[in-house]
Design an enzyme around this catalytic site. Sequence first.
Site, PDB file in Angstrom:
ATOM      1  N   CYS A 217      19.057   7.547 -10.027  1.00 46.25           N
ATOM      2  CA  CYS A 217      20.105   7.285  -8.872  1.00 46.25           C
ATOM      3  C   CYS A 217      19.252   7.198  -7.428  1.00 46.25           C
ATOM      4  CB  CYS A 217      20.698   8.541  -8.541  1.00 46.25           C
ATOM      5  SG  CYS A 217      19.648   9.927  -7.760  1.00 46.25           S
TER       6      CYS A 217
ATOM      7  N   ASN B 185       0.880  -1.206  -0.073  1.00 45.03           N
ATOM      8  CA  ASN B 185      -0.226  -0.115   0.021  1.00 45.03           C
ATOM      9  C   ASN B 185       1.008   1.320   0.075  1.00 45.03           C
ATOM     10  OD1 ASN B 185      -1.979  -1.994   0.087  1.00 45.03           O
ATOM     11  ND2 ASN B 185      -2.210  -1.447   2.434  1.00 45.03           N
TER      12      ASN B 185
ATOM     13  N   HIS C 166       5.868  -1.054  -2.844  1.00 51.12           N
ATOM     14  CA  HIS C 166       5.338  -0.396  -4.225  1.00 51.12           C
ATOM     15  C   HIS C 166       5.394   1.196  -4.212  1.00 51.12           C
ATOM     16  CE1 HIS C 166       2.781  -4.058  -5.363  1.00 51.12           C
ATOM     17  NE2 HIS C 166       3.969  -4.047  -5.584  1.00 51.12           N
TER      18      HIS C 166
ATOM     19  N   CYS D 115      14.018   9.641  -8.175  1.00 48.60           N
ATOM     20  CA  CYS D 115      14.592   9.438  -9.380  1.00 48.60           C
ATOM     21  C   CYS D 115      14.821   8.019  -9.962  1.00 48.60           C
ATOM     22  CB  CYS D 115      15.903  10.323  -9.348  1.00 48.60           C
ATOM     23  SG  CYS D 115      17.409  10.147 -10.411  1.00 48.60           S
TER      24      CYS D 115
HETATM   25  N1  APR Z   1      -9.889  -7.263   5.409  1.00 48.51           N
HETATM   26  C1  APR Z   1      -8.913  -8.208   4.654  1.00 48.51           C
HETATM   27  N2  APR Z   1      -8.852  -8.503   3.527  1.00 48.51           N
HETATM   28  C2  APR Z   1      -9.693  -7.839   2.474  1.00 48.51           C
HETATM   29  C3  APR Z   1     -10.539  -6.882   3.146  1.00 48.51           C
HETATM   30  C4  APR Z   1     -10.696  -6.629   4.539  1.00 48.51           C
HETATM   31  N3  APR Z   1     -11.455  -5.744   5.107  1.00 48.51           N
HETATM   32  N4  APR Z   1     -11.225  -6.555   1.904  1.00 48.51           N
HETATM   33  C5  APR Z   1     -10.684  -7.239   1.029  1.00 48.51           C
HETATM   34  N5  APR Z   1      -9.742  -7.910   1.178  1.00 48.51           N
HETATM   35  C6  APR Z   1      -8.913  -8.893   0.503  1.00 48.51           C
HETATM   36  C7  APR Z   1      -9.448  -9.241  -0.735  1.00 48.51           C
HETATM   37  O1  APR Z   1     -10.183 -10.557  -0.698  1.00 48.51           O
HETATM   38  C8  APR Z   1      -8.352  -9.465  -1.711  1.00 48.51           C
HETATM   39  O2  APR Z   1      -7.606 -10.703  -1.429  1.00 48.51           O
HETATM   40  O3  APR Z   1      -7.745  -7.911   0.025  1.00 48.51           O
HETATM   41  C9  APR Z   1      -7.359  -8.361  -1.024  1.00 48.51           C
HETATM   42  C10 APR Z   1      -7.256  -7.191  -1.920  1.00 48.51           C
HETATM   43  O4  APR Z   1      -6.701  -7.531  -3.230  1.00 48.51           O
HETATM   44  P1  APR Z   1      -5.966  -6.538  -4.464  1.00 48.51           P
HETATM   45  O5  APR Z   1      -7.282  -5.621  -4.540  1.00 48.51           O
HETATM   46  O6  APR Z   1      -5.706  -7.265  -5.203  1.00 48.51           O
HETATM   47  O7  APR Z   1      -4.922  -5.716  -3.487  1.00 48.51           O
HETATM   48  P2  APR Z   1      -3.436  -5.966  -3.261  1.00 48.51           P
HETATM   49  O8  APR Z   1      -3.470  -7.613  -3.298  1.00 48.51           O
HETATM   50  O9  APR Z   1      -2.861  -5.173  -2.555  1.00 48.51           O
HETATM   51  O10 APR Z   1      -2.828  -5.735  -5.034  1.00 48.51           O
HETATM   52  C11 APR Z   1      -1.504  -5.539  -5.093  1.00 48.51           C
HETATM   53  O11 APR Z   1      -1.754  -4.425  -7.272  1.00 48.51           O
HETATM   54  O12 APR Z   1      -2.729  -2.830  -8.633  1.00 48.51           O
HETATM   55  C12 APR Z   1      -1.596  -3.327  -8.039  1.00 48.51           C
HETATM   56  O13 APR Z   1       0.227  -1.853  -6.736  1.00 48.51           O
HETATM   57  C13 APR Z   1      -1.027  -2.300  -6.530  1.00 48.51           C
HETATM   58  O14 APR Z   1      -0.326  -2.652  -4.481  1.00 48.51           O
HETATM   59  C14 APR Z   1      -1.152  -3.121  -5.339  1.00 48.51           C
HETATM   60  C15 APR Z   1      -1.088  -4.661  -5.815  1.00 48.51           C
END
Ligand code: APR
Length: 244
Positions: free
Chosen positions: A136, A108, A125, A133
Amino acid sequence: AVSVAAELIRASKYVVAMTGAGMSVESGIPTFRGADGIWSRHGQPSANSYAEWLDDPDAFWSSERRRRLEPWVVELREALRHAKPNEGHVALAEMEATGRVNSVITQNIDGLHQDAGSMNVIEIHGSRDKMRCVDCGDRTPRKTLFIDSPPPPCEECSGRVKFDSVLFGEPIPKDILQAARSESDKAECVIVIGTSTSVKPAGGLPRIAKANGSKLIEINSSETPLTRSCDAVIRGTAASALPS
Ligand code: APR
């Protein structure tokens, strides 16, 4: 499952938490891929956004200007602006303070772990509050919310500057990737919270830790591809499971 997870944490000498968008849902920030995820509703940005930026920064930044008014960008920006740490962030910071958790690797960019008091946080991320940059690696505070023209060249090396958050197709900065890898290599237990683990290399870290003999605990409101490899699964929200 909570008591199994608690026992695994107590029995482990080095515990790493790895968090994703689900960690911040109770802080009002939408996820990316869930049912009401941002990418699910508006489509995922192009997989080679980074190459597009490198190739033509002017075109990239002017498309940023157009994108700024898109509903999902407005929604996400407002959510980020008003977001506060939730009980899950606070519980994780307390677990670090009491020596139960050694570090947090977060995907996040919202900075909520630090706001809640977590000290050892690796933002794999990047951070929405920094510029970086790409030549560097120098990071500086982000001064403006809107960036609609190429930022000035890097003060250290006159290199190319963008926001710190990584774009699709962008290599994770070496220092960050090494720190994240060394944490997951040291882990005897990884608590995987609120992530679909669908984006690499971040999503691969729990699997690497598992291969190195680490225990895995999943805290997620639904099933993920990692679920069957976990030693304990808490099917619930981050804000309720972590305090318990
Ligand atoms: N508590 C726990 N888990 C939850 C909740 C909650 N309240 N609500 C949703 N989830 C879970 C969903 O089931 C899912 O498995 O959180 C997860 C969110 O998954 P994604 O939306 O894919 O998010 P993430 O895994 O962080 O994505 C990774 O993708 O777009 C890129 O850079 C961006 O950091 C991000 C990366």
